[in-house]
Design a protein around this motif. Structure first.
Motif, PDB file in Angstrom:
ATOM      1  N   LEU A   6     -28.718  -9.451 -45.753  1.00  0.00           N
ATOM      2  CA  LEU A   6     -28.249 -10.788 -45.406  1.00  0.00           C
ATOM      3  C   LEU A   6     -28.045 -11.675 -46.626  1.00  0.00           C
ATOM      4  O   LEU A   6     -27.276 -12.619 -46.583  1.00  0.00           O
ATOM      5  CB  LEU A   6     -29.253 -11.455 -44.454  1.00  0.00           C
ATOM      6  N   ARG A   7     -28.737 -11.389 -47.705  1.00  0.00           N
ATOM      7  CA  ARG A   7     -28.602 -12.222 -48.900  1.00  0.00           C
ATOM      8  C   ARG A   7     -27.877 -11.488 -50.010  1.00  0.00           C
ATOM      9  O   ARG A   7     -27.895 -11.904 -51.153  1.00  0.00           O
ATOM     10  CB  ARG A   7     -29.990 -12.658 -49.396  1.00  0.00           C
ATOM     11  N   ASN A   8     -27.225 -10.392 -49.678  1.00  0.00           N
ATOM     12  CA  ASN A   8     -26.512  -9.609 -50.683  1.00  0.00           C
ATOM     13  C   ASN A   8     -25.257 -10.352 -51.120  1.00  0.00           C
ATOM     14  O   ASN A   8     -24.418 -10.707 -50.292  1.00  0.00           O
ATOM     15  CB  ASN A   8     -26.131  -8.241 -50.110  1.00  0.00           C
ATOM     16  N   ASN A   9     -25.103 -10.565 -52.413  1.00  0.00           N
ATOM     17  CA  ASN A   9     -23.929 -11.243 -52.960  1.00  0.00           C
ATOM     18  C   ASN A   9     -23.053 -10.194 -53.627  1.00  0.00           C
ATOM     19  O   ASN A   9     -23.461  -9.548 -54.571  1.00  0.00           O
ATOM     20  CB  ASN A   9     -24.363 -12.309 -53.976  1.00  0.00           C
ATOM     21  N   ARG A  10     -21.849 -10.005 -53.127  1.00  0.00           N
ATOM     22  CA  ARG A  10     -20.999  -8.937 -53.634  1.00  0.00           C
ATOM     23  C   ARG A  10     -20.498  -9.210 -55.045  1.00  0.00           C
ATOM     24  O   ARG A  10     -20.032  -8.332 -55.740  1.00  0.00           O
ATOM     25  CB  ARG A  10     -19.799  -8.720 -52.710  1.00  0.00           C
ATOM     26  N   TYR A  11     -20.574 -10.460 -55.493  1.00  0.00           N
ATOM     27  CA  TYR A  11     -20.191 -10.755 -56.868  1.00  0.00           C
ATOM     28  C   TYR A  11     -20.937 -12.009 -57.296  1.00  0.00           C
ATOM     29  O   TYR A  11     -21.236 -12.890 -56.504  1.00  0.00           O
ATOM     30  CB  TYR A  11     -18.671 -10.954 -57.015  1.00  0.00           C
ATOM     31  N   PRO A  18     -17.044 -25.500 -57.878  1.00  0.00           N
ATOM     32  CA  PRO A  18     -16.531 -25.319 -56.513  1.00  0.00           C
ATOM     33  C   PRO A  18     -15.351 -24.363 -56.484  1.00  0.00           C
ATOM     34  O   PRO A  18     -14.637 -24.192 -57.472  1.00  0.00           O
ATOM     35  CB  PRO A  18     -16.107 -26.741 -56.113  1.00  0.00           C
ATOM     36  N   LEU A  19     -15.157 -23.732 -55.341  1.00  0.00           N
ATOM     37  CA  LEU A  19     -14.036 -22.811 -55.178  1.00  0.00           C
ATOM     38  C   LEU A  19     -12.720 -23.585 -55.149  1.00  0.00           C
ATOM     39  O   LEU A  19     -12.686 -24.764 -54.809  1.00  0.00           O
ATOM     40  CB  LEU A  19     -14.196 -22.035 -53.877  1.00  0.00           C
ATOM     41  N   PRO A  20     -11.631 -22.930 -55.531  1.00  0.00           N
ATOM     42  CA  PRO A  20     -10.332 -23.601 -55.449  1.00  0.00           C
ATOM     43  C   PRO A  20     -10.023 -24.020 -54.020  1.00  0.00           C
ATOM     44  O   PRO A  20     -10.383 -23.339 -53.061  1.00  0.00           O
ATOM     45  CB  PRO A  20      -9.346 -22.521 -55.935  1.00  0.00           C
ATOM     46  N   GLY A  21      -9.398 -25.173 -53.871  1.00  0.00           N
ATOM     47  CA  GLY A  21      -9.047 -25.672 -52.549  1.00  0.00           C
ATOM     48  C   GLY A  21      -7.952 -24.838 -51.906  1.00  0.00           C
ATOM     49  O   GLY A  21      -7.155 -24.186 -52.576  1.00  0.00           O
ATOM     50  N   ARG A 105     -12.561 -13.777 -54.264  1.00  0.00           N
ATOM     51  CA  ARG A 105     -12.879 -14.469 -55.517  1.00  0.00           C
ATOM     52  C   ARG A 105     -12.081 -15.756 -55.689  1.00  0.00           C
ATOM     53  O   ARG A 105     -12.525 -16.691 -56.336  1.00  0.00           O
ATOM     54  CB  ARG A 105     -12.622 -13.535 -56.706  1.00  0.00           C
ATOM     55  N   SER A 106     -10.894 -15.792 -55.099  1.00  0.00           N
ATOM     56  CA  SER A 106     -10.062 -16.993 -55.213  1.00  0.00           C
ATOM     57  C   SER A 106     -10.389 -18.035 -54.146  1.00  0.00           C
ATOM     58  O   SER A 106      -9.748 -19.091 -54.097  1.00  0.00           O
ATOM     59  CB  SER A 106      -8.581 -16.605 -55.096  1.00  0.00           C
ATOM     60  N   GLY A 107     -11.384 -17.749 -53.289  1.00  0.00           N
ATOM     61  CA  GLY A 107     -11.807 -18.723 -52.288  1.00  0.00           C
ATOM     62  C   GLY A 107     -11.107 -18.602 -50.948  1.00  0.00           C
ATOM     63  O   GLY A 107     -11.277 -19.470 -50.090  1.00  0.00           O
ATOM     64  N   ARG A 108     -10.349 -17.545 -50.710  1.00  0.00           N
ATOM     65  CA  ARG A 108      -9.659 -17.368 -49.430  1.00  0.00           C
ATOM     66  C   ARG A 108     -10.624 -16.787 -48.404  1.00  0.00           C
ATOM     67  O   ARG A 108     -11.288 -15.779 -48.662  1.00  0.00           O
ATOM     68  CB  ARG A 108      -8.448 -16.458 -49.608  1.00  0.00           C
ATOM     69  N   ILE A 109     -10.703 -17.422 -47.260  1.00  0.00           N
ATOM     70  CA  ILE A 109     -11.612 -16.980 -46.207  1.00  0.00           C
ATOM     71  C   ILE A 109     -10.811 -16.263 -45.122  1.00  0.00           C
ATOM     72  O   ILE A 109      -9.580 -16.396 -45.044  1.00  0.00           O
ATOM     73  CB  ILE A 109     -12.389 -18.163 -45.605  1.00  0.00           C
ATOM     74  N   ALA A 130      -8.884  -8.846 -47.809  1.00  0.00           N
ATOM     75  CA  ALA A 130      -9.265  -7.683 -48.609  1.00  0.00           C
ATOM     76  C   ALA A 130     -10.632  -7.932 -49.242  1.00  0.00           C
ATOM     77  O   ALA A 130     -10.865  -8.976 -49.859  1.00  0.00           O
ATOM     78  CB  ALA A 130      -8.215  -7.407 -49.687  1.00  0.00           C
ATOM     79  N   GLY A 131     -11.548  -6.986 -49.078  1.00  0.00           N
ATOM     80  CA  GLY A 131     -12.899  -7.129 -49.601  1.00  0.00           C
ATOM     81  C   GLY A 131     -13.901  -7.623 -48.586  1.00  0.00           C
ATOM     82  O   GLY A 131     -15.091  -7.733 -48.894  1.00  0.00           O
ATOM     83  N   ILE A 132     -13.456  -7.932 -47.368  1.00  0.00           N
ATOM     84  CA  ILE A 132     -14.328  -8.431 -46.304  1.00  0.00           C
ATOM     85  C   ILE A 132     -14.140  -7.534 -45.088  1.00  0.00           C
ATOM     86  O   ILE A 132     -13.024  -7.089 -44.806  1.00  0.00           O
ATOM     87  CB  ILE A 132     -13.997  -9.886 -45.950  1.00  0.00           C
ATOM     88  N   CYS A 133     -15.216  -7.260 -44.367  1.00  0.00           N
ATOM     89  CA  CYS A 133     -15.126  -6.375 -43.207  1.00  0.00           C
ATOM     90  C   CYS A 133     -16.023  -6.894 -42.093  1.00  0.00           C
ATOM     91  O   CYS A 133     -16.752  -7.879 -42.252  1.00  0.00           O
ATOM     92  CB  CYS A 133     -15.499  -4.943 -43.585  1.00  0.00           C
ATOM     93  N   ALA A 134     -15.978  -6.206 -40.967  1.00  0.00           N
ATOM     94  CA  ALA A 134     -16.760  -6.625 -39.808  1.00  0.00           C
ATOM     95  C   ALA A 134     -18.257  -6.583 -40.092  1.00  0.00           C
ATOM     96  O   ALA A 134     -19.025  -7.399 -39.572  1.00  0.00           O
ATOM     97  CB  ALA A 134     -16.427  -5.735 -38.610  1.00  0.00           C
ATOM     98  N   GLU A 135     -18.684  -5.637 -40.916  1.00  0.00           N
ATOM     99  CA  GLU A 135     -20.112  -5.532 -41.233  1.00  0.00           C
ATOM    100  C   GLU A 135     -20.635  -6.779 -41.933  1.00  0.00           C
ATOM    101  O   GLU A 135     -21.812  -7.126 -41.795  1.00  0.00           O
ATOM    102  CB  GLU A 135     -20.352  -4.293 -42.100  1.00  0.00           C
ATOM    103  N   ASP A 136     -19.776  -7.460 -42.702  1.00  0.00           N
ATOM    104  CA  ASP A 136     -20.197  -8.713 -43.335  1.00  0.00           C
ATOM    105  C   ASP A 136     -20.492  -9.778 -42.284  1.00  0.00           C
ATOM    106  O   ASP A 136     -21.483 -10.510 -42.384  1.00  0.00           O
ATOM    107  CB  ASP A 136     -19.113  -9.201 -44.293  1.00  0.00           C
ATOM    108  N   PHE A 137     -19.642  -9.875 -41.270  1.00  0.00           N
ATOM    109  CA  PHE A 137     -19.890 -10.842 -40.209  1.00  0.00           C
ATOM    110  C   PHE A 137     -21.164 -10.501 -39.444  1.00  0.00           C
ATOM    111  O   PHE A 137     -21.915 -11.393 -39.057  1.00  0.00           O
ATOM    112  CB  PHE A 137     -18.685 -10.884 -39.265  1.00  0.00           C
TER     113      PHE A 137
END
Length: 217
Positions: A6-11, A18-21, A105-109, A130-137
């Protein structure tokens, strides 16, 4: 550290900037419902004002009648509350994605393509980046439930399209009644429920709408 902790940070970020808007198109998409409501309300107000100026009271009477029907009937109040919770959950899920690093990394959700009321709360259809999957949710289901003021959250992955994720926000026990929301279009047997650890709970693929959707991971 487990891959889906739950606290794993992939990067790691070198600083706490702050992340780009988000771009204009993304902002418009995220607030599309509110923009449509404001546009509709503004159009109705202008129409009523113009009609009253011309001495025609009917547009005002129709508007007041529709508002009274929603406010005084049980169905109208339930319908309004259910869709209001959809707006709340959509924005809270988006905030969780930013706060828990479920973004690029660019802040896109991930994109919430559609969110509808369900028998137990709300169901959101999410398109991952890209880089996000159902297991993260699934790993952050507790954070999503807390952010949405809900009892719990159940995450499911599409059997044939891994980039589609179903996030069910559960607020109350599921009562009897017709199939509502996303189930009408995607069926319940097309999804595999994920435990918070990321393990999938498979069901036989016997066709849409033939198997119950588990409410507990």
């Amino acid at each position: 550290m487990p891959r889906r902790d739950l606290r794993n940070n992939r990067y790691e970020r070198a600083d706490d900037r702050p992340l780009p808007g988000a771009g204009l198109a993304v902002r418009l998409w995220r607030w599309r419902t509110e923009i449509a409501l404001l546009a509709g309300g503004g159009t109705a107000a202008v129409t009523v004002a113009g009609a009253l100026r011309d001495g025609d009271p009917w547009p005002l009477l129709v508007l007041l009648g529709a508002t009274a029907a929603l406010a005084t009937s049980r169905y109208g109040r339930s319908w309004s509350a259910a869709h209001a919770w959809c707006l709340v959950s959509r924005h809270r899920i988006q905030r969780v994605c930013l706060e828990t690093r479920m973004h690029t990394r660019s802040g896109r959700i991930p994109l919430i393509l559609w969110i509808t009321p369900s028998a137990a709360g709300e169901k959101a259809l999410v398109l991952t980046r890209a880089g996000i999957c159902a297991e993260d949710f699934a790993a952050f289901s507790g954070e999503i439930a807390s952010a949405c003021y809900a009892r719990e959250v159940v995450v499911a992955r599409h059997r044939h399209r891994a980039h589609l994720v179903l996030v069910e926000v559960i607020r109350r026990p599921e009562g009897p009644g017709p199939v509502v929301g996303l189930d009408r279009f995607y069926g319940r047997a097309n999804w595999s429920t994920l435990h918070p650890s990321g393990a999938a709970q498979e069901e036989p693929d016997t066709g849409p709408g033939t198997k119950p959707f588990p409410l507990a991971a």
